[in-house]
Scaffold this motif. Structure first.
Motif, PDB file in Angstrom:
ATOM      1  N   MET A 137       0.784  -1.315   0.068  1.00 55.47           N
ATOM      2  CA  MET A 137      -0.036   0.012  -0.158  1.00 55.47           C
ATOM      3  C   MET A 137       1.000   1.149   0.109  1.00 55.47           C
ATOM      4  SD  MET A 137      -2.934  -1.019   2.923  1.00 55.47           S
ATOM      5  CE  MET A 137      -3.762  -2.470   2.967  1.00 55.47           C
ATOM      6  N   ARG A 138       2.141   1.175   0.221  1.00 57.34           N
ATOM      7  CA  ARG A 138       2.962   2.313   0.310  1.00 57.34           C
ATOM      8  C   ARG A 138       3.132   3.185  -0.923  1.00 57.34           C
ATOM      9  NH1 ARG A 138       6.627   2.748   4.301  1.00 57.34           N
ATOM     10  NH2 ARG A 138       6.605   4.812   3.507  1.00 57.34           N
ATOM     11  N   VAL A 139       3.334   4.253  -0.786  1.00 54.52           N
ATOM     12  CA  VAL A 139       3.488   5.402  -1.861  1.00 54.52           C
ATOM     13  C   VAL A 139       4.892   5.170  -2.373  1.00 54.52           C
ATOM     14  CG1 VAL A 139       3.406   7.706  -2.843  1.00 54.52           C
ATOM     15  CG2 VAL A 139       1.958   6.961  -0.745  1.00 54.52           C
TER      16      VAL A 139
ATOM     17  N   PHE B 145      -2.923  -6.498  -7.322  1.00 52.92           N
ATOM     18  CA  PHE B 145      -3.143  -5.577  -8.269  1.00 52.92           C
ATOM     19  C   PHE B 145      -3.158  -4.109  -7.844  1.00 52.92           C
ATOM     20  CE2 PHE B 145      -4.117  -7.660 -12.340  1.00 52.92           C
ATOM     21  CZ  PHE B 145      -4.164  -8.597 -12.125  1.00 52.92           C
ATOM     22  N   HIS B 146      -3.536  -4.051  -6.799  1.00 52.46           N
ATOM     23  CA  HIS B 146      -3.173  -2.488  -6.159  1.00 52.46           C
ATOM     24  C   HIS B 146      -1.570  -2.088  -6.179  1.00 52.46           C
ATOM     25  CE1 HIS B 146      -3.400   0.953  -3.331  1.00 52.46           C
ATOM     26  NE2 HIS B 146      -2.569   0.445  -2.960  1.00 52.46           N
ATOM     27  N   GLU B 147      -0.877  -3.121  -5.649  1.00 51.04           N
ATOM     28  CA  GLU B 147       0.500  -2.743  -5.885  1.00 51.04           C
ATOM     29  C   GLU B 147       1.073  -2.734  -7.208  1.00 51.04           C
ATOM     30  OE1 GLU B 147       2.569  -2.007  -3.603  1.00 51.04           O
ATOM     31  OE2 GLU B 147       1.176  -2.386  -2.019  1.00 51.04           O
ATOM     32  N   ALA B 148       0.576  -3.602  -8.323  1.00 55.19           N
ATOM     33  CA  ALA B 148       0.985  -3.346  -9.656  1.00 55.19           C
ATOM     34  C   ALA B 148       0.468  -1.981 -10.481  1.00 55.19           C
ATOM     35  CB  ALA B 148       0.371  -4.793 -10.526  1.00 55.19           C
ATOM     36  N   SER B 149      -0.556  -1.530  -9.550  1.00 56.60           N
ATOM     37  CA  SER B 149      -1.017  -0.160 -10.173  1.00 56.60           C
ATOM     38  C   SER B 149      -0.087   1.099  -9.601  1.00 56.60           C
ATOM     39  CB  SER B 149      -2.428  -0.109  -9.778  1.00 56.60           C
ATOM     40  OG  SER B 149      -3.202  -1.048 -10.422  1.00 56.60           O
ATOM     41  N   HIS B 150       0.712   0.953  -8.699  1.00 55.18           N
ATOM     42  CA  HIS B 150       1.647   1.747  -8.326  1.00 55.18           C
ATOM     43  C   HIS B 150       2.728   2.232  -9.350  1.00 55.18           C
ATOM     44  CE1 HIS B 150       1.256   2.992  -4.128  1.00 55.18           C
ATOM     45  NE2 HIS B 150       0.559   2.033  -3.925  1.00 55.18           N
ATOM     46  N   THR B 151       2.715   1.439 -10.354  1.00 52.26           N
ATOM     47  CA  THR B 151       3.666   1.782 -11.487  1.00 52.26           C
ATOM     48  C   THR B 151       3.219   3.176 -12.278  1.00 52.26           C
ATOM     49  OG1 THR B 151       2.381   0.086 -12.803  1.00 52.26           O
ATOM     50  CG2 THR B 151       4.396  -0.685 -11.645  1.00 52.26           C
TER      51      THR B 151
ATOM     52  N   TRP C  81      -4.136  10.399  -6.314  1.00 56.81           N
ATOM     53  CA  TRP C  81      -4.209   9.314  -7.182  1.00 56.81           C
ATOM     54  C   TRP C  81      -4.134   7.989  -6.548  1.00 56.81           C
ATOM     55  CZ3 TRP C  81      -0.011   5.963  -6.251  1.00 56.81           C
ATOM     56  CH2 TRP C  81       0.768   6.273  -5.602  1.00 56.81           C
ATOM     57  N   HIS C  82      -3.412   8.187  -5.157  1.00 58.48           N
ATOM     58  CA  HIS C  82      -3.639   6.774  -4.213  1.00 58.48           C
ATOM     59  C   HIS C  82      -4.744   6.221  -3.886  1.00 58.48           C
ATOM     60  CE1 HIS C  82      -1.112   4.310  -1.329  1.00 58.48           C
ATOM     61  NE2 HIS C  82      -1.302   3.567  -2.206  1.00 58.48           N
ATOM     62  N   ALA C  83      -5.788   7.558  -3.534  1.00 61.55           N
ATOM     63  CA  ALA C  83      -7.165   6.946  -3.386  1.00 61.55           C
ATOM     64  C   ALA C  83      -7.809   6.405  -4.398  1.00 61.55           C
ATOM     65  CB  ALA C  83      -7.688   8.172  -2.702  1.00 61.55           C
TER      66      ALA C  83
ATOM     67  N   ILE D  33      -6.433   4.748  -6.950  1.00 61.41           N
ATOM     68  CA  ILE D  33      -6.318   3.453  -7.436  1.00 61.41           C
ATOM     69  C   ILE D  33      -6.563   2.405  -6.290  1.00 61.41           C
ATOM     70  CG2 ILE D  33      -4.274   3.961  -8.724  1.00 61.41           C
ATOM     71  CD1 ILE D  33      -2.432   2.648  -6.709  1.00 61.41           C
ATOM     72  N   PHE D  34      -6.724   3.026  -4.956  1.00 60.91           N
ATOM     73  CA  PHE D  34      -7.402   2.106  -3.715  1.00 60.91           C
ATOM     74  C   PHE D  34      -8.860   1.699  -4.369  1.00 60.91           C
ATOM     75  CE2 PHE D  34      -4.336   2.101  -0.374  1.00 60.91           C
ATOM     76  CZ  PHE D  34      -4.590   1.006   0.065  1.00 60.91           C
ATOM     77  N   TYR D  35      -9.533   2.787  -4.756  1.00 62.98           N
ATOM     78  CA  TYR D  35     -11.079   2.696  -4.921  1.00 62.98           C
ATOM     79  C   TYR D  35     -11.249   1.519  -6.078  1.00 62.98           C
ATOM     80  CZ  TYR D  35     -15.906   3.512  -5.291  1.00 62.98           C
ATOM     81  OH  TYR D  35     -17.175   3.525  -5.354  1.00 62.98           O
TER      82      TYR D  35
END
Ligand SMILES: [Zn+2]
Length: 344
Positions: free
Chosen positions: A1-3, A237-243, A270-272, A274-276
Motif C-alpha cells: 500500500m505504500r506510496v 493488483f493494487h501494488e502493480a497499479s503503483h507503477t 491518485w492513491h485514493a 487506485i485504492f478505490y
C-alpha cells in the motif's frame, strides 16, 4: 500500500522503459501485446533476511518485541546475529520505498532490495554492488536465520504464493483488462517481481521501480492478515497499479484536470483513486458486487478515514458511475477532481 518514492532518476528510467516497451508494442502485431501483468513470484532467502534484519534492528533500537528470539540461539549465533543487527542499525529508520540516496550516504533500502531480489542462490550471496557492511551482516546472519525461522517463513511464503496463483490464473486477465480500461492505459510487458516476505514495512506491502528489465518490484508480507484470500488478489493488483503505467497515468490526468478547473487536490489523491478503482473492479471480477458482506480493502481496513474522507465521498459519487459505465471518463474525472478538492 505504500506510496512509491517520486525519485526523479527512477521515474525517468521507468519512463524510458515504458517508451521502449511502447515502441516495441507499436512495431509488433497487436496479439503480441500482453494483456495482463506477468507476475513473477519469488520466495527469496536474501530478500527475507534483509527485511527481517532491518525490522529487527529497528525494533531492538525502539525496545519493541523481537521476532527472532536471541535466547534460543547458541552464544556464537547470538553474537553473529547481534553484530548483523548493529550493522543494519543505520537502515532501521530509513524509508523502504526510497530508491535513490543522497550522494555520499548509504544506499537506499530499495536499491538493496533490488540487488538482493536477483540473487537466486540462497547459499552464495552473489551481489557485487552490495556495501561491505550489508554483505557482512547478511553473510553472518544467514546461518542463524537458517537455524531459527527461515524454514517456517519459507513455508508461509510458499503457502501465500500457492494461494494467490490460482486467483491470478482465474481472475487476473479480467481484472487487468478492467483496470487498464478504467485508466485508459496499458500494463507493461516486463515482468512484475513479487517477493513474498517475512515483513514489508508498516503497511504490509510496497512497490518500487524494479531492477532493469522489470516493470516493478513488489514486496508483500506473506503472513499479513490484510493480504489473504480475495484481498491477496486485490492488493497484488493494487501494488502493480503503483507503477507509472497506471498510477503515473492517474497522477498526470488529475494534474491536467486540476489545472483546467483551477483547483488544488491532495497530492496523493491518485492513491485514493487506485485504492478505490482496484477494490471496486476486483469485487466485480470476483462476482461479489451484490454481496453486502464483501468490502474492498480501502473500506475494509479504513484506509480513507484518516485523510481521504472527502476523496472517498467523491469517488463514490463521481467515479463509481464511470466504473459502472453510466458516465463518460472526462465528465467523471472532472467531477471527481472538483469534489475531491473541496474542504472536508
Ligand atoms: Zn498503495
Amino acid at each position: 500500500m505504500r506510496v512509491r518514492s517520486a525519485a526523479r532518476g527512477s521515474t525517468r528510467f521507468a519512463a524510458t522503459l515504458a517508451a521502449v516497451a511502447a515502441a516495441i508494442v507499436t512495431q509488433a502485431a497487436p496479439c503480441a501485446r500482453r494483456a495482463e501483468p506477468a507476475f513473477r513470484f519469488q520466495n527469496n532467502f536474501w530478500v527475507n533476511l534483509h527485511h527481517l534484519l532491518r525490522g529487527e534492528s529497528r525494533r531492538r533500537g525502539l525496545h519493541l518485541p523481537l521476532r527472532v528470539d536471541p535466547t534460543a540461539m547458541t552464544p556464537a549465533e547470538r553474537a553473529a546475529w547481534s553484530d548483523a543487527l548493529d550493522r543494519y542499525a543505520p537502515y532501521g529508520g530509513r524509508d523502504l520505498v526510497a530508491l535513490v540516496s543522497d550522494p555520499g550516504l548509504i544506499p537506499s533500502l530499495g536499491a538493496l532490495n533490488n540487488m538482493l531480489t536477483l540473487v537466486a542462490d540462497d547459499r552464495h550471496l552473489d551481489a557485487p554492488e552490495l556495501p561491505a557492511d550489508v554483505r557482512t551482516a547478511l553473510t553472518e546472519a544467514a546461518p542463524v536465520y537458517r537455524a531459527h525461522g527461515w524454514a517456517n517463513q519459507q513455508a508461509v511464503n510458499a503457502a501465500w504464493i500457492a494461494a494467490v496463483r490460482p486467483l491470478v490464473a482465474r481472475y487476473g486477465a479480467a481484472l487487468a483488462d478492467a483496470i487498464a480500461a478504467a485508466y485508459r492505459s496499458a500494463w507493461s510487458t516486463e515482468p512484475y517481481l513479487v517477493d513474498a516476505c517475512a515483513e514489508a514495512g508498516p503497511d504490509g506491502g510496497y512497490t518500487i521501480d524494479g531492477p532493469p528489465g522489470t516493470a516493478a518490484h513488489t514486496t508483500i508480507e506473506a503472513a499479513n492478515p490484510e493480504y489473504q484470500g480475495d484481498m491477496a488478489l486485490e492488493m497484488l493488483f493494487h501494488e502493480a497499479s503503483h507503477t507509472e503505467a497506471m498510477a503515473g497515468r492517474v497522477r498526470a490526468e488529475i494534474a491536467r484536470v486540476a489545472a483546467d478547473e483551477h483547483v488544488e487536490t491532495q497530492p496523493d489523491l491518485w492513491h485514493a483513486v487506485i485504492f478505490y478503482t482496484t477494490g471496486e473492479l476486483a469485487r466485480r471480477v470476483l462476482g461479489k458486487t451484490n454481496d453486502p458482506t464483501y468490502l474492498p480493502a480501502g473500506d475494509r481496513y479504513h484506509v480513507y478515514d484518516r485523510r481521504w474522507k472527502t476523496a472517498r465521498a467523491a469517488l463514490g459519487k463521481d467515479w463509481q458511475p464511470y466504473l459502472d459505465g453510466r458516465v463518460d471518463y472526462e465528465t467523471a474525472l472532472r467531477a471527481l477532481v472538483r469534489d475531491a478538492s473541496q474542504a472536508p
